[in-house]
Design a protein around this motif. Sequence first.
Motif, PDB file in Angstrom:
ATOM      1  N   SER A  82      45.420  41.004  36.459  1.00 24.56           N
ATOM      2  CA  SER A  82      44.185  41.804  36.440  1.00 24.56           C
ATOM      3  C   SER A  82      44.382  43.075  35.630  1.00 24.56           C
TER       4      SER A  82
ATOM      5  N   GLN B  97      37.011  39.999  39.518  1.00 31.51           N
ATOM      6  CA  GLN B  97      37.503  39.183  40.623  1.00 31.51           C
ATOM      7  C   GLN B  97      36.580  39.338  41.847  1.00 31.51           C
TER       8      GLN B  97
ATOM      9  N   ASP C 173      38.104  37.288  35.420  1.00 31.44           N
ATOM     10  CA  ASP C 173      39.185  37.387  36.387  1.00 31.44           C
ATOM     11  C   ASP C 173      38.884  36.428  37.532  1.00 31.44           C
TER      12      ASP C 173
HETATM   13 MG   LIG Z   1      43.953  40.098  40.187  1.00 25.65          MG
END
Ligand SMILES: [Mg+2]
Lengths: 226, 829
Positions: free
Chosen positions: A52, A97, A171
């Motif tokens: 990330s 995410q 992500d």
């Molecule tokens: Mg991550």
Amino acid sequence: MNEHSNIILKTENLCKYYGAGDNLVKAVDCVNLAIKQGEFLSIVGKSGSGKSTLLHMLGALDNPTSGSVWLDGENISSFKENRLSQIRRRKIGFIFQSYNLIPSLNVWENIVLPLGLDNKEIDTSFIQDIVKTLGLDNKIKNLPNTLSGGQQQRCAIARAIAAKPSIILADEPTGNLDTKTGDEVMALLKASAKKYGQTLVVITHNEEIAQMADRTVMIADGKVVE
Amino acid sequence: MNMIFRMALSKLRYHKSRTLLTGIAIMLTTMLLMAIGTSGFAMLDMNRQLALAQSNYHAVFRLEEPGQLPVLSKHIQVESLTTIESFAQIINGKMNGSLNYYEPVKDGIYFSNLELTEGHFPEKEDEICSLPSFFERIGAEPVVGGKVTLSFRVNGKGEIQTREFTISGLLIDRDVSTVISDSRIVWGAYVSKALLTSYAEAGLYEADPTAYLRVYGEDMLSYDEIEDKINSTASDIGLDEEQISCNKEYLFTMTTPDTDTFAIIAVISLVVILFSTLVIYSIYYVGVITDVQEIGKLKALGASRRQIGRLLFFQGGIVCVFAIPLGLLIGYLLPYFLFPQVIRALNATALESGQLDHLKGLSNQLHMFSLPFLLITAAAVLITVCVSLLKPIRMAGKVSPAEAIRYQENTTDCKSRKGHHTVKVSTLTWANLSRNRRRTVVTMFTMGLSSVLFICVAAVLNSCRAEDLARRSIQEGEFRISLDYSHHDKEYPENNLDMLVQQDYFNESFLEQLSSIDGVESVKRAPGNILSSTDIESALYEDADNRLSLSYFTREDIPALNEELVSGDIDYDRMTANNEVIYTHAYSFDIYGLALGDVFPLTLHDGDREIPFTVTLTALSQPENYDALVIMTKDSWDNLGLTYDPTTDIYLHVNNAQYDNVKKTLQDIVAKNEHFTLYSLDEEMSIGRAGISLTKYPVYLILVLIAVIGFMNLINTMITSVITRKRELGILQALGLSNRQLVRMLSAEGMFFTVGTLFISATLGHVFGYLFFVYAKKMHFMSLTSYHFPLLETILLVLVLLGGQTAITLYINKKVEKESLIERIRSQE
Ligand SMILES: [Mg+2]
Ligand SMILES: Nc1ncnc2c1ncn2[C@@H]1O[C@H](COP(=O)(O)OP(=O)(O)OP(=O)(O)O)[C@@H](O)[C@H]1O
């Protein structure tokens, strides 16, 4: 020169460290990566390996501790905040995410937000197409807190591709989706990438998706291990 | 319990800015209440000190027989007693003066003009003490030990005696520069008992002492009770009621609680409390709304409704523990240091404009501390905070765990949103404001209220014009020459109006002299006055020295009189036919127990002529422009057929360019006649301004503080709205919202409050402002005449709101920017 113009995104000794001394965490450690125009790259690695963090820096969301990120042959690490927000608006579509929708705006507004911020005309039929494909067509007036996790994820994906950016950074875009929907979403992303010549960088734990990619990069302890 | 307390502490630390803002709001409230109360106490103490400044005796007894004094001094009710004997009259040209003997029989009475700066009171036969200016006046050097020779007549009769005295002491000098005429000053010098005794033994002097006394119980008794006590003491020693006079002003100040001051303090405090309750409530309310998720999580973990309530309650309590004492301290210290300064500054302005130094007797230390008041203030603020917490606590109790987990930072009851086809920065602003509709309304309401209050009071204060106050003294033109007259001075009857009119000071040739001054455009006689007396018993006449002046009104005055009509009616012809009159002062109308229909058989004193004239009170009206308490119609007045010109005032209109020259000439003319006083517009204006600023600035100060408390609310709302949206704002930036757009969005949100507040204050504020003005005018507050739109104040409000709001926006933005974008996006809250 010709070879260079092919490379859209490139990192040079990119590092991101957190903390200091004993607590020093090398989240991203000296990463050299070149991504070609139109390429579909997948990034894999264990939880906490720094995926990330790397993606954030690629998307001009985070400042590196050292090293640089080159976008279209320009070093964005040296850009002022204003240029950066312009780049975020126009060139990059980011899928987080954790969805990160704006709670006060409805689904439609969330999707067209990057266009609105850039004062661009809205290609209504195009957006409606996306909405339909993602199965959100009866939810466009809903506020995000009334959507399921998967619906929110799809909304976030629609938002990322709505402005037709040249790079889509995702992500774990299918983390919260069932296999079937996940596949559909990935297909949509790929199709969109192909149609508009977009570069696609996807973090995933899903072997299948990694298989779909042109190239897979493995990250461990902040470093690229091919 | 312990856990909850610790959690409250850590929450306070976590929401640092909210804690600080509540703290400031509570502190300011406490401070304001304390400062207002403390100023009130200072005011009371100042009045008390001023009353004390002259002398502290309760009554004067003019004793008639030698036997009365010993009885009086032993009387059980007499607390202290001082006698002053007038021994002899000083003979020195036109000088008015007497030799007196002063003896404190029973300690406890003082006279401010009998304080020695040097030396001692006379003891030996040839000793004397007085003011330095007295000795200068008779041509002697004012030094202790110096010699003076004086001529005098013992008891004011008999042969003139001449003696040489030695100065034994000097008294505090008084300022005589303000007294125009030498003949108005009554000088007093003090001699010894020995001197009196020697003359008495020679049979040349008969003691005629005046007793100044205090009775027991000043602290406990009411005015009437003290008066009764004095009267009974007098009758105990066989003294006629005619021979006593009470120190009314002193007794009144000392015995009557200053209800006006208390009422004002109570009203202001109430407004402050109400307002603070609203603001503190709104801060907590916004706090609970934004904390819903956290509260929900606590509930999901098993916290009971009571525990949540206690958590909030502790948060309030802990803040109070710090804010209230601090507020009390500042609230006390502020007036402690400022009050004397303000009073002195105002007094200086008054002095400059020629008024007397009425603060002369004021010592530096004003007593303004009151422990009960401090405790009441602290309690009032605590209650305010508790009341403000009630609703938020109830709301927090109702939060359900399920609601909290879905809850996206802030509340909306709706599930969907109509939305727009495209999204602009303004869409974002509106979306956020409407998502927090309740918060927006509460904030706007408090902000609006404080500015309505501000505009309202500003409208009235702005309508207080020095010009209007000055016009009370100079009704037209630029100058007024006024005849100073007494109503019924027995000692100097030549100063009484009936004697003065016989001098015909304002005759045609005098008026012509005035007209001929370069720059004078016109000279006009004001309606005259005539003294009246009555044989019937009336408090009205007793208070006016048994002579009350009367004047008249014309048909043209009737609209103005009708506008201020309190009761009765005005019909010019009927009033002329029946000798009916208007009373012009509502307050004293009640005090004197007058009633419409009262009939007064009067004697009018037209110089040396007496005209019997019976009047009936048929109306009570209160216009500003009559000195006379009773006015009759012009026709009734003309029917009196006055022999002498009753003019007491002359108005002069002058050319503005020559104002200063005319003033100088008039000053010279007026100085030649001790009965004339000159009033000039510029001086009256500056007196007016001083008077207005006495009211204006303290009130504005309170208003500003109220506005600051209200502003806390805006700051809180804006900070809360940004901090709770930190992540959301981060996402917006990640999606390409530029910094400039962000600032624009935040300012637009703030602007919404500002513009909303301004809209409310511009509409409601001015409507209420006008109504308030009409009311204040009815109550005759500060001679209000016409409404002046508070433009400057409104502009000031706009600037302060805009400036303040921009400053907050920029500050918040700076603070947010300190964190990197990704940190904000990842942050949990
Ligand atoms: Mg991550
Ligand atoms: N603000 C921060 N301060 C300190 N350490 C951080 C911070 N942000 C991330 N890290 C650390 O950096 C490392 C990389 O984090 P990152 O979020 O990039 O992992 P990831 O590969 O995306 O993991 P996942 O697959 O679980 O999402 C982690 O060890 C994390 O603890």
